[in-house]
Structure formats: structure tokens, C-alpha cells
Write an enzyme that holds these catalytic residues in place. Structure first.
Site, PDB file in Angstrom:
ATOM      1  N   SER A  71       0.783  -1.239   0.000  1.00  0.00           N
ATOM      2  CA  SER A  71       0.000   0.000   0.000  1.00  0.00           C
ATOM      3  C   SER A  71       0.812   1.285   0.000  1.00  0.00           C
ATOM      4  O   SER A  71       0.226   2.371  -0.045  1.00  0.00           O
ATOM      5  CB  SER A  71      -0.952   0.014   1.204  1.00  0.00           C
ATOM      6  OG  SER A  71      -2.037  -0.850   0.974  1.00  0.00           O
ATOM      7  N   LYS A  74      -0.204   3.701  -2.606  1.00  0.00           N
ATOM      8  CA  LYS A  74      -1.250   4.719  -2.489  1.00  0.00           C
ATOM      9  C   LYS A  74      -0.694   6.146  -2.445  1.00  0.00           C
ATOM     10  O   LYS A  74      -1.421   7.105  -2.742  1.00  0.00           O
ATOM     11  CB  LYS A  74      -2.126   4.440  -1.266  1.00  0.00           C
ATOM     12  CG  LYS A  74      -2.952   3.155  -1.374  1.00  0.00           C
ATOM     13  CD  LYS A  74      -3.868   2.981  -0.166  1.00  0.00           C
ATOM     14  CE  LYS A  74      -4.757   1.759  -0.286  1.00  0.00           C
ATOM     15  NZ  LYS A  74      -4.088   0.503   0.057  1.00  0.00           N
ATOM     16  N   SER A 127      -5.668   3.322   5.027  1.00  0.00           N
ATOM     17  CA  SER A 127      -5.233   2.561   3.844  1.00  0.00           C
ATOM     18  C   SER A 127      -6.366   1.721   3.281  1.00  0.00           C
ATOM     19  O   SER A 127      -6.191   0.536   2.964  1.00  0.00           O
ATOM     20  CB  SER A 127      -4.020   1.680   4.176  1.00  0.00           C
ATOM     21  OG  SER A 127      -3.301   1.347   3.012  1.00  0.00           O
TER      22      SER A 127
END
Length: 283
Positions: A71, A74, A127
Site C-alpha cells: 500500500s 497509495k 489505507s
């Protein structure tokens, strides 16, 4: 010799090489710094610590190995979306194409509507995968246009060892290096919205008209003695436990990247050891 140990040794030798050009007191400090660097027992298999002001590498461990980053992806998604200067108040509808609902949060079910600004907070703070997917899907021109913009962003940041195939970080094909992730963090720090959101310990947002409390996936943010200006974690079976952040320690601002640690607890212990080393060692 393991690759991580070799990388630490090389970094220490680089510091030691500087002693020939320094007065004795300064040379002694460099030797001490190199010894501290080599002895730091971080669990993460890949690590990089950079002084933000000078760009000097303070610590490194196998920082150029290409590995999944989960993640941390992101951060790139957020930058691409913010570059488009879209309306943060526009409502986005979550759909099945945004992936499976998160078992951790259960906030974004099918049909839920959230503002683009709230989706950005959900993607960066807890997240939330579906939020990141929705941000990419509703990019002008759709997912295909987002993917093109993402690849253009990779090129513009000169991320030569970074490959991202989707906006969330679900895929193990989303790979980078600790060195490239440090570049991503430096770029993300230039976006006030990203820095503000990811440096919060928690935030309240409206989802379908109901207030929801979001928690930062980096439990160090807001902790006693921690001064974190930007943060993003990542975690998957393939990537292990990852952390990228900008923080202040030992009178300096630094970027810390930890990839493939054995869980969030070991990742936090690594960060704590790095902070302690920075506070007591003058590189």
C-alpha cells in the site's frame, strides 16, 4: 555474505573513507557513526535513511533490491489524483469493481457514497483499498487514463526501478526499491494534503452521512517523542510489513524506508532503533 550485510558494510566503508579528509576529532566521529551503522540490527530486509536537507544516505541495507511495496503504492495514487485538481467535494459511489470490501473497516460497502476528499483520507490514513480504487476509477477518462497518468508520474520522478500495475497495492507486481520509495516520499511531501492527512493519528470523516473515526495505520504517528510529518505503511504476504515516513530526530529531518519486516511490531521496533541511533550518533 548476505546482500543486506554487504550493503551496510559498503555504507559504513563510505563513511570511513571520509576520515582521510577530516581533522582527527571529526574522523573519530565518522568512525563511531560507521560502527553504529553496521551494528544496527534492523529486522526489515531493506532499509534506507536519508538526511532530507543534504540528501546524504545515513543508513542503508539492501536498498536497491526490487521488491513488492503493497500500500505504499497509495502515495503515488494520491499524487496522480491531486495533480488532476479534481473537485474534492464531488461524491464518488463505491461499486463492486472497486474490489472486495475490507474486513478491517467495513466502511465502504457497495453503493456507499463519499466525497473525493474523504476517499483520499480513507486511502491514506487507514489505507482503505476500495477508496484508492474508486479514486482511480473516477479519474477523468476512467481507469485507463489513470494508468497512463500513473506511468507518466513514475517517469517524471525518475523511478527507474519502480513498476506499478494498479492503484491500490494489492498486486505483488507493484514493486520498487527502498531508494525509489524515498524519492516517492520526497515527492509526496510536496503535497500539503498528503502531508497533512498522513501525519494525523486519527481523523473523523462522513461516510453516508455518518461520522467515522479513522486511525493511521502507522501507530507511531502521534506517539510520545515521535515527530512524523508524512507516513504511509504497506503490508501483504509478498511485501511483508513496510513503512515509509518523514520524521524529525536528533536535530535533523530524515526520510526512513523499511521494506519487508516481519510484522508491524518488528517494523515499529526498527523505526525506534533508527530514531535512537539518529539521536545519539552524529553522521
Amino acid at each position: 555474505m548476505e546482500a543486506g550485510t554487504a550493503a551496510m558494510l559498503l555504507a559504513g566503508m563510505t563513511l570511513l573513507a571520509q576520515t582521510a579528509r577530516q581533522p582527527a576529532p571529526e574522523a573519530a566521529r565518522i568512525v563511531q557513526a560507521a560502527a553504529s551503522m553496521l551494528a544496527l540490527p534492523v529486522n526489515a530486509r531493506h532499509m534506507l535513511v536519508i538526511d532530507d536537507a543534504s540528501g546524504k544516505v545515513l543508513m542503508a541495507k539492501d536498498a536497491d533490491a526490487i521488491v513488492p511495496i503493497a500500500s505504499i503504492t497509495k502515495l503515488m495514487t494520491a499524487m496522480v489524483v491531486l495533480d488532476a485538481r479534481l473537485d474534492p467535494d464531488e461524491l464518488l459511489r463505491i461499486v463492486a469493481a472497486d474490489g472486495e470490501p475490507s474486513q478491517r473497516h467495513g466502511v465502504l460497502g457497495d453503493g456507499v457514497r463519499v466525497s473525493r476528499g474523504t476517499a483520499l483520507q480513507l486511502a491514506l490514513l487507514p489505507s482503505e483499498n476500495r477508496a484508492a480504487a474508486a479514486l482511480a476509477r473516477t479519474y477523468p477518462g476512467g481507469r485507463a487514463a489513470f494508468d497512463q497518468a500513473l506511468q507518466a508520474k513514475i517517469r517524471s520522478l525518475d523511478l527507474k526501478r519502480t513498476s506499478l500495475s494498479e492503484p491500490v497495492g494489492r498486486s505483488p507486481a507493484n514493486t520498487s526499491t527502498a531508494t525509489d520509495v524515498a524519492k516517492i516520499v520526497a515527492a509526496a511531501a510536496r503535497y500539503p494534503d498528503i502531508a497533512r492527512i498522513t501525519s494525523l493519528r486519527e481523523a473523523r470523516v462522513a461516510v453516508n452521512g455518518k461520522a467515522r473515526l479513522l486511525h493511521n495505520t502507522n501507530a507511531l504517528v502521534g506517539g510520545a517523542g515521535w515527530h512524523i510529518a508524512l507516513s504511509k505503511t504497506g503490508s501483504s504476504n509478498e511485501a511483508g510489513s513496510c513503512l515509509s515516513m518523514r520524521m524529525q530526530s536528533g536535530g535533523r529531518h530524515v526520510t526512513v524506508v523499511l521494506l519487508d519486516a516481519d510484522g508491524a511490531r518488528r517494523r515499529a521496533q526498527d523505526a525506534d532503533q533508527i530514531r535512537a541511533a539518529l539521536a545519539t550518533t552524529h553522521f
